[in-house]
Every structure is written in C-alpha cells, then in structure tokens.
Motif scaffolding. Structure first.
Motif, PDB file in Angstrom:
ATOM      1  N   HIS A  87       0.818  -1.219   0.000  1.00 36.58           N
ATOM      2  CA  HIS A  87       0.000   0.000   0.000  1.00 36.58           C
ATOM      3  C   HIS A  87       0.852   1.270   0.000  1.00 36.58           C
ATOM      4  O   HIS A  87       1.636   1.504   0.921  1.00 36.58           O
ATOM      5  CB  HIS A  87      -0.933  -0.011   1.210  1.00 36.58           C
ATOM      6  CG  HIS A  87      -1.975   1.072   1.145  1.00 36.58           C
ATOM      7  ND1 HIS A  87      -2.627   1.402  -0.011  1.00 36.58           N
ATOM      8  CD2 HIS A  87      -2.478   1.896   2.093  1.00 36.58           C
ATOM      9  CE1 HIS A  87      -3.485   2.383   0.224  1.00 36.58           C
ATOM     10  NE2 HIS A  87      -3.407   2.698   1.495  1.00 36.58           N
ATOM     11  N   ASP A  89       0.268   4.459   0.536  1.00 29.21           N
ATOM     12  CA  ASP A  89       0.169   5.384   1.683  1.00 29.21           C
ATOM     13  C   ASP A  89       0.985   4.883   2.875  1.00 29.21           C
ATOM     14  O   ASP A  89       1.646   5.667   3.564  1.00 29.21           O
ATOM     15  CB  ASP A  89      -1.291   5.576   2.106  1.00 29.21           C
ATOM     16  CG  ASP A  89      -2.091   6.320   1.045  1.00 29.21           C
ATOM     17  OD1 ASP A  89      -1.509   7.173   0.349  1.00 29.21           O
ATOM     18  OD2 ASP A  89      -3.291   6.040   0.897  1.00 29.21           O
ATOM     19  N   ASP A 131       2.881  -1.833 -12.293  1.00 34.47           N
ATOM     20  CA  ASP A 131       3.134  -0.793 -13.303  1.00 34.47           C
ATOM     21  C   ASP A 131       3.715   0.472 -12.668  1.00 34.47           C
ATOM     22  O   ASP A 131       4.230   1.341 -13.367  1.00 34.47           O
ATOM     23  CB  ASP A 131       1.855  -0.463 -14.094  1.00 34.47           C
ATOM     24  CG  ASP A 131       0.707   0.051 -13.236  1.00 34.47           C
ATOM     25  OD1 ASP A 131       0.849   0.109 -11.996  1.00 34.47           O
ATOM     26  OD2 ASP A 131      -0.349   0.403 -13.809  1.00 34.47           O
ATOM     27  N   ASN A 217      -6.466  12.050 -10.806  1.00 39.71           N
ATOM     28  CA  ASN A 217      -5.485  11.018 -11.152  1.00 39.71           C
ATOM     29  C   ASN A 217      -6.185   9.851 -11.841  1.00 39.71           C
ATOM     30  O   ASN A 217      -7.345   9.562 -11.552  1.00 39.71           O
ATOM     31  CB  ASN A 217      -4.769  10.534  -9.883  1.00 39.71           C
ATOM     32  CG  ASN A 217      -4.168  11.688  -9.122  1.00 39.71           C
ATOM     33  OD1 ASN A 217      -4.897  12.556  -8.643  1.00 39.71           O
ATOM     34  ND2 ASN A 217      -2.863  11.731  -9.042  1.00 39.71           N
ATOM     35  N   TYR A 293      -1.550   6.125 -14.632  1.00 40.96           N
ATOM     36  CA  TYR A 293      -0.959   4.846 -15.044  1.00 40.96           C
ATOM     37  C   TYR A 293      -1.831   4.268 -16.152  1.00 40.96           C
ATOM     38  O   TYR A 293      -3.068   4.293 -16.036  1.00 40.96           O
ATOM     39  CB  TYR A 293      -0.974   3.798 -13.917  1.00 40.96           C
ATOM     40  CG  TYR A 293      -0.319   4.166 -12.609  1.00 40.96           C
ATOM     41  CD1 TYR A 293       0.884   4.863 -12.562  1.00 40.96           C
ATOM     42  CD2 TYR A 293      -0.884   3.749 -11.409  1.00 40.96           C
ATOM     43  CE1 TYR A 293       1.485   5.151 -11.344  1.00 40.96           C
ATOM     44  CE2 TYR A 293      -0.293   4.031 -10.190  1.00 40.96           C
ATOM     45  CZ  TYR A 293       0.890   4.736 -10.160  1.00 40.96           C
ATOM     46  OH  TYR A 293       1.471   5.012  -8.961  1.00 40.96           O
TER      47      TYR A 293
HETATM   48  O1  TDX Z   1      -8.479   7.112   0.277  1.00 40.66           O
HETATM   49  C1  TDX Z   1      -8.025   7.162  -0.881  1.00 40.66           C
HETATM   50  N1  TDX Z   1      -8.318   8.254  -1.674  1.00 40.66           N
HETATM   51  C2  TDX Z   1      -7.850   8.395  -2.947  1.00 40.66           C
HETATM   52  O2  TDX Z   1      -8.151   9.387  -3.612  1.00 40.66           O
HETATM   53  C3  TDX Z   1      -7.193   6.119  -1.432  1.00 40.66           C
HETATM   54  C4  TDX Z   1      -6.828   4.918  -0.603  1.00 40.66           C
HETATM   55  C5  TDX Z   1      -6.725   6.278  -2.728  1.00 40.66           C
HETATM   56  N2  TDX Z   1      -7.032   7.385  -3.457  1.00 40.66           N
HETATM   57  C6  TDX Z   1      -6.503   7.501  -4.831  1.00 40.66           C
HETATM   58  C7  TDX Z   1      -5.008   7.332  -4.947  1.00 40.66           C
HETATM   59  C8  TDX Z   1      -4.843   6.686  -6.314  1.00 40.66           C
HETATM   60  O3  TDX Z   1      -4.811   7.698  -7.304  1.00 40.66           O
HETATM   61  O4  TDX Z   1      -7.072   6.417  -5.579  1.00 40.66           O
HETATM   62  C9  TDX Z   1      -6.110   5.857  -6.485  1.00 40.66           C
HETATM   63  C10 TDX Z   1      -5.916   4.388  -6.147  1.00 40.66           C
HETATM   64  O5  TDX Z   1      -5.264   4.317  -4.908  1.00 40.66           O
HETATM   65  P1  TDX Z   1      -4.837   2.935  -4.221  1.00 40.66           P
HETATM   66  O6  TDX Z   1      -6.013   2.037  -4.150  1.00 40.66           O
HETATM   67  O7  TDX Z   1      -4.091   3.243  -2.966  1.00 40.66           O
HETATM   68  O8  TDX Z   1      -3.888   2.292  -5.340  1.00 40.66           O
HETATM   69  P2  TDX Z   1      -2.530   2.822  -6.036  1.00 40.66           P
HETATM   70  O9  TDX Z   1      -1.815   3.791  -5.190  1.00 40.66           O
HETATM   71  O10 TDX Z   1      -2.882   3.238  -7.424  1.00 40.66           O
HETATM   72  O11 TDX Z   1      -1.680   1.431  -6.055  1.00 40.66           O
HETATM   73  C11 TDX Z   1      -2.315   0.178  -6.352  1.00 40.66           C
HETATM   74  O12 TDX Z   1      -2.083  -0.233  -7.656  1.00 40.66           O
HETATM   75  C12 TDX Z   1      -0.807  -0.704  -7.997  1.00 40.66           C
HETATM   76  C13 TDX Z   1      -1.890  -0.918  -5.382  1.00 40.66           C
HETATM   77  O13 TDX Z   1      -2.096  -0.485  -4.066  1.00 40.66           O
HETATM   78  C14 TDX Z   1      -0.477  -1.321  -5.606  1.00 40.66           C
HETATM   79  O14 TDX Z   1      -0.113  -2.407  -4.766  1.00 40.66           O
HETATM   80  C15 TDX Z   1      -0.301  -1.743  -7.016  1.00 40.66           C
HETATM   81  O15 TDX Z   1       1.028  -2.052  -7.270  1.00 40.66           O
END
Ligand code: TDX
Ligand code: NAD
Length: 349
Positions: A87, A89, A131, A217, A293
């Motif tokens: 993760h 974050d 990726d 994003n 991505y």
């Molecule tokens: O609370 C949130 N608010 C928000 O706006 C969270 C948790 C995420 N986000 C945004 C951040 C990203 O632009 O949403 C998008 C997706 O976030 P995540 O679910 O944390 O995924 P990401 O950071 O894109 O990474 C994921 O994809 C690639 C996986 O966690 C990774 O393990 C993988 O390699």
C-alpha cells in the motif's frame, strides 16, 4: 508432480492465485508462504485449506534461514513471488518495512533458488510486480515493457529495486526468471485500505470518502481473476528472462470512478439518488501522487493470447456484491480478528 512455492498467498491477489493453482493443477503441491501481516488472511482460503495438494507455511521472506530451510524441505520446482508490502500510503509513512520485505525478502528468495537449483533448466522464478515502477504518465501514452523505470514512491522504488535484482540474478547467475508488471487490481478480498474496498465500506457506513487532491489522477483497473489468468499463462508459457505488462485497457479518472460507485451503491442500498455522492470529501493530496498509469498489454496478448475477459461494469458489480455479502470479513480484517485467530493457531503448533 511438482512443488510450487507461492509467497503472499494469504493476501488479496495471492489467495486467488492459490485457489486457481490448487484447483486447476491437482498434480502440483502448492506451498503458501505468508507472514500473515495485517494484509494476510487465511480466511481468504477457507475453501481450499483442506485440499490434499495445499500446504500453508507461516514465515517471513526476510528470514534467510527459514527461506533456505523451506527450499530444503520441499525442493521447489517453481516460485511465484507475490509477498510484499503493497500500500502506497503506508510506504510513505513507514518506508523501511517496504525495503525489508520487498527488496531483501525478494533477494533472499532469489538466493535460495540459486543455491538449491543446481540444474535450473526446468525451473522457474516468477516475480509479480507493478506498473508503478514506470513512474507517472501525462495525458498521452502507455507503459510498455521498454519504458524506463522511474519509481516515485517508497513502495514503487522498493518494487523497482526488487525487479532489478530479479533481472540481475537472470543475467549474472542464469536463474530462470520471468516478471510481470500489472495495473491496479480490484475484486473480492482486497484489504479495505485500497480505493475501491475502502470507499465501498465507507459508503455502507455513511462515512466520508477521502478523495486525494482534485480526484483527477487516472488508474487502469483490472479484475483480479483476469490478472490471475495472466499469471497462470506467464508462469507456464512466458519466456525466461522476459517481462510482460498486464493491464485492463480500462482507464478511469478517480473522481469519475468514485461517482459511478456512488450511483451503484445508492441503487444497491435502496438510498435516494445522490446520497452517497454527498460523502465525497476532498482531502490533502497524497505526497508525490502519480498522475496517470496506463498499460500497453499488447505483448502478452500477442505472445501468450491473454486478454481481460470481464467487462468493468460486471467486475465492479461482482466486487460490490461480494463486499455487501461479507460484512463479517470486513469487520474481522480491519479489527485484526482473523490475524489474531490464525496467528495463535500457528504459534501454538
Ligand atoms: O483514500 C483514498 N483516496 C484516494 O483518492 C485512497 C486509498 C486512494 N485514493 C486515490 C489514490 C490513487 O490515485 O485512488 C487511487 C488508487 O489508490 P490505491 O487504491 O491506494 O492504489 P494505487 O496507489 O494506485 O496502487 C495500487 O495499484 C498498484 C496498489 O495499491 C499497488 O499495490 C499496485 O502495485
Ligand atoms: P496484499 O497486501 O493484499 O498481500 C500481501 C501478502 O504478502 C499478505 O498476505 C502478507 O501477509 C504477505 N507478506 C507481507 N510481507 C511478508 C513477508 N515479509 N513475508 C511473507 N509474507 C509477507 O497485496 P496484493 O495487493 O495481493 O499484491 C500482491 C503482489 O502483487 C505484490 O507483490 C504487489 O506489489 C503486486 N501487485 C499488486 C497490485 C494491486 O493492484 N494490488 C497490482 C500490481 C502488482
């Protein structure tokens, strides 16, 4: 008969990989090595835990002696390596854990394979990557297997580091490796810290939906079972030394995806249209937040015949239904209940 080591099999993607391999390949003994961190839940594998060709080994890939002993014990024919801190974050808050598990853990596995595989011609070390190692795209373009690495978060830097070590063991020691880099997965059993399961859970409980920055994003979403089918193909048919990009051809701006999710949740929960959207709360952006991505998956399509099978609408529907049907799972993984139960079981053995 083959012995396959799958690391991280109690996690989100790993549990779906274990299920497919245990059911599809009865001649394989599938050994699941997992540390059972907060993200690892043996509850994800209830349906296969008593299968005659499945074994669970609780352990840490960072523990060199343990990893080497496991290779002695099972004389593995192949490795599918998924164990990782995953993760972004959490990697920003605590990078060291990511360097230990994702980099040192991977090198331990590579060393164990190199040491134990005297004749490695029929062996295979398959590293599952992301990726995110390619960095962040602008509005145009796609990541190909040739895109230069440009990781920007501690998570992606650690995954990029592990990819480099895997390739180094191929070039230097002729270890038969293969790597795939996949886009954002979604589906059942994903820990509710990642965007989709977190927001589904928050909507159910009328809690705010924290959208980072302006929500502009872009991510390329792939249903986890489609990823697992790609993993099966790459493991069995991928060329040694090669890399395969895996993606969903399914780009969504976060805010558009969140609005769609809100609409579907209103219908499923029998709420007035617009109810869930009111929970959207714009919060401070993630540090170093990658903008976009998107994967060019033409190599795996042309060489191995893989394409994603599920339409996004169907995958999203199935995913939401799974979370609505499994409130106990969400409660137990977020409170650590499952971890405590299984940890005690294995610590008292
Ligand atoms: O609370 C949130 N608010 C928000 O706006 C969270 C948790 C995420 N986000 C945004 C951040 C990203 O632009 O949403 C998008 C997706 O976030 P995540 O679910 O944390 O995924 P990401 O950071 O894109 O990474 C994921 O994809 C690639 C996986 O966690 C990774 O393990 C993988 O390699
Ligand atoms: P996850 O966080 O759900 O699961 C990770 C698993 O690894 C857990 O079961 C955890 O207990 C185990 N683990 C963690 N540290 C360990 C250690 N030191 N020793 C042994 N086991 C350990 O992750 P996920 O989302 O299923 O991702 C699996 C793999 O796929 C990761 O390598 C990740 O980088 C990669 N990946 C994920 C995505 C995605 O969208 N989730 C996309 C592309 C690639």
């Amino acid at each position: 008969m083959k012995n396959i080591l799958i690391t991280g099999g109690a996690g989100f993607i790993g549990s779906h990989v274990i299920r497919l391999f245990v059911n599809k390949y009865p001649d394989y003994t599938v050994v699941n090595l997992d540390k059972l961190t907060y993200a690892g839940n043996l509850e994800n594998l209830k349906d296969v835990e008593n299968a005659p060709n499945y074994v669970f080994e609780k352990g840490d890939i960072v523990d060199e002696a343990f990893v080497f002993a496991l290779f002695e014990k099972y004389a593995f024919d192949g490795v599918i390596h998924l164990a990782a801190e995953s993760h972004v974050d959490r990697s920003i808050a605590n990078p060291m854990e990511f360097i230990h598990t994702n980099v040192i853990g991977t090198v331990n596995l590579l060393n164990a394979a190199k040491t134990h595989w005297k004749d490695s011609s029929d062996k295979r070390f398959y590293h599952i990557s992301t990726d995110e190692v390619y960095g962040s795209l602008g509005e145009e373009g796609l990541f190909t297997e040739e895109t230069a690495y440009d990781p920007r978060s501690p998570y992606s830097a650690a995954k990029a580091g592990s990819d480099h070590f895997v390739r180094a063991w191929f070039h230097t020691y002729k270890l038969p490796v293969v790597i795939s880099n996949c886009s954002n997965n979604y589906g059942p059993n994903q820990f509710p810290e990642k965007l989709l399961p977190l927001f589904i859970n928050n909507i159910i409980h009328n809690k705010p939906l924290p959208v980072y920055g302006k929500g502009e994003n872009v991510r390329d979403w792939l249903y986890v079972i489609d990823h697992v089918h790609a993993i099966d193909l790459v493991y069995h048919k991928g060329m040694v030394g090669e890399t395969y990009n895996i993606g969903g051809h399914n780009e969504w701006k976060n805010i558009d995806l969140i609005r769609l999710l809100c609409k579907i949740m209103d219908i499923k929960l029998g709420r007035e249209p617009g109810t869930s959207e009111k929970l959207i709360t714009y919060v401070k952006d993630r540090a170093g937040h990658d903008m976009r991505y998107a994967i060019d998956a033409s190599k795996i399509q042309e060489e191995l015949g893989w394409v994603p099978s599920l339409q996004f609408a169907e995958g999203l529907d199935k995913t939401i239904d799974w979370y609505l049907d499994n409130p106990e799972w969400i409660k137990n993984v977020t409170s650590g209940e499952y971890q405590n139960y299984y940890r005690e079981q294995y610590e008292n053995r």
